[in-house]
Design a protein around this motif. Structure first.
Motif, PDB file in Angstrom:
ATOM      1  N   LEU A  51       0.774  -1.223   0.000  1.00 53.60           N
ATOM      2  CA  LEU A  51       0.000   0.000   0.000  1.00 53.60           C
ATOM      3  C   LEU A  51       0.818   1.292   0.000  1.00 53.60           C
ATOM      4  CD1 LEU A  51      -2.524  -1.243   2.674  1.00 53.60           C
ATOM      5  CD2 LEU A  51      -2.680  -1.462   0.196  1.00 53.60           C
ATOM      6  N   ALA A  52       0.274   2.302  -0.693  1.00 57.08           N
ATOM      7  CA  ALA A  52       0.942   3.591  -0.793  1.00 57.08           C
ATOM      8  C   ALA A  52      -0.069   4.705  -0.556  1.00 57.08           C
ATOM      9  CB  ALA A  52       1.586   3.742  -2.161  1.00 57.08           C
ATOM     10  N   ILE A  53       0.449   5.876  -0.228  1.00 56.14           N
ATOM     11  CA  ILE A  53      -0.339   7.096  -0.090  1.00 56.14           C
ATOM     12  C   ILE A  53       0.297   8.121  -1.017  1.00 56.14           C
ATOM     13  CG2 ILE A  53      -0.838   9.035   1.449  1.00 56.14           C
ATOM     14  CD1 ILE A  53      -1.183   7.029   3.724  1.00 56.14           C
ATOM     15  N   SER A  72      -7.533  13.415  -2.578  1.00 56.34           N
ATOM     16  CA  SER A  72      -6.454  12.460  -2.825  1.00 56.34           C
ATOM     17  C   SER A  72      -7.004  11.145  -3.376  1.00 56.34           C
ATOM     18  CB  SER A  72      -5.692  12.185  -1.528  1.00 56.34           C
ATOM     19  OG  SER A  72      -4.794  11.107  -1.693  1.00 56.34           O
ATOM     20  N   PRO A  73      -6.345  10.584  -4.397  1.00 55.67           N
ATOM     21  CA  PRO A  73      -6.774   9.269  -4.892  1.00 55.67           C
ATOM     22  C   PRO A  73      -6.533   8.147  -3.880  1.00 55.67           C
ATOM     23  CG  PRO A  73      -4.767   9.954  -6.002  1.00 55.67           C
ATOM     24  CD  PRO A  73      -5.218  11.118  -5.157  1.00 55.67           C
ATOM     25  N   THR A  74      -5.757   8.443  -2.827  1.00 61.18           N
ATOM     26  CA  THR A  74      -5.512   7.428  -1.793  1.00 61.18           C
ATOM     27  C   THR A  74      -6.220   7.790  -0.482  1.00 61.18           C
ATOM     28  OG1 THR A  74      -3.409   8.521  -1.245  1.00 61.18           O
ATOM     29  CG2 THR A  74      -3.318   6.653  -2.785  1.00 61.18           C
ATOM     30  N   PHE A 126       0.533   5.978   8.871  1.00 65.71           N
ATOM     31  CA  PHE A 126       0.151   7.110   8.028  1.00 65.71           C
ATOM     32  C   PHE A 126      -1.279   6.865   7.547  1.00 65.71           C
ATOM     33  CE2 PHE A 126       4.584   5.915   7.338  1.00 65.71           C
ATOM     34  CZ  PHE A 126       5.260   7.055   7.728  1.00 65.71           C
ATOM     35  N   TYR A 127      -2.134   7.881   7.642  1.00 65.51           N
ATOM     36  CA  TYR A 127      -3.522   7.726   7.210  1.00 65.51           C
ATOM     37  C   TYR A 127      -3.956   8.964   6.437  1.00 65.51           C
ATOM     38  CZ  TYR A 127      -8.435   6.440   7.266  1.00 65.51           C
ATOM     39  OH  TYR A 127      -9.707   6.105   6.900  1.00 65.51           O
ATOM     40  N   ASP A 128      -4.390   8.737   5.212  1.00 77.04           N
ATOM     41  CA  ASP A 128      -4.750   9.822   4.294  1.00 77.04           C
ATOM     42  C   ASP A 128      -6.234  10.142   4.424  1.00 77.04           C
ATOM     43  OD1 ASP A 128      -4.920  11.634   2.227  1.00 77.04           O
ATOM     44  OD2 ASP A 128      -4.207  10.265   0.676  1.00 77.04           O
ATOM     45  N   THR A 129      -6.549  11.379   4.820  1.00 81.81           N
ATOM     46  CA  THR A 129      -7.952  11.822   4.878  1.00 81.81           C
ATOM     47  C   THR A 129      -8.195  12.999   3.940  1.00 81.81           C
ATOM     48  OG1 THR A 129      -7.456  13.243   6.780  1.00 81.81           O
ATOM     49  CG2 THR A 129      -8.335  11.033   7.252  1.00 81.81           C
TER      50      THR A 129
END
Length: 184
Positions: free
Chosen positions: A25-27, A104-106, A97-100
């Motif tokens: 997984l990536a961000i 963002s596409p992630t 790390f958590y993208d909110t």
């Protein structure tokens, strides 16, 4: 008495490419660069940041070092305009790390990585990505931050959530050396 069905073993997918790069997984905007120490009989030298790497175009405006005692968790933090550039130097740190970021596409992607002095990395945490770390080793751990903006004591670009919260789907281990479930 009912019996549970026998679990079916499943094959674990590979988490690395043949070149040794992560493929899990990536961000978007979360970039990693391995920091290879140059060692000889006198000791070692590790380059932390060079502009010719093209890693992060923002100028270096401030540098500071953070230490964490074994088991300590520093989470969860977010910056609205600043990127963090972190270099893990000593000890063993597990990072989440958590993208909110809605654009963002992630968005809603979680990434967990562990770094140590044997696996040093420089990484950029983009603005808008929640991040936290735990010292999962048995000695003090340290990292260096090269943020993209100066710290503003009057109006810090720093937002917090408690370690346990309803937003971020990750729980840090309770004790030094704790192992979180592997993510496929």
């Amino acid at each position: 008495m009912s019996t549970l069905p026998e679990p079916t073993p499943r094959q674990r997918s590979s988490t690395a490419t043949p070149q040794g790069e992560w493929k899990i997984l990536a961000i978007e905007g979360l970039e990693f660069r391995r920091l290879a120490p140059l060692e000889d009989e006198r000791g070692e030298l590790t380059e932390i940041f060079r502009t010719d790497w093209g890693f992060s175009p923002a100028p270096v405006v401030q540098v500071y070092r953070v230490t964490l005692r074994p088991g300590v968790i520093k989470a969860w933090n977010l910056h609205k305009s600043q990127d963090d550039r972190i270099a893990v130097m000593e000890g063993t740190l597990r990072w989440g790390f958590y993208d909110t970021r809605p654009e963002s596409p992630t968005c809603h992607q979680l990434v967990v990585r562990t770094f140590s002095e044997r696996n040093r990395h420089l990484f950029t945490i983009p603005a808008g990505v929640w991040h936290g770390t735990q010292n999962v080793g048995t000695c003090d751990a340290a990292f260096i931050n090269l943020p993209t903006t100066l710290y503003d004591h009057a109006n810090p670009d720093k937002y917090f959530l408690p370690v346990e919260n309803a937003l971020i789907p990750f729980a840090f281990g309770p004790t030094p050396g704790a192992i979180a479930p592997h993510q496929d």
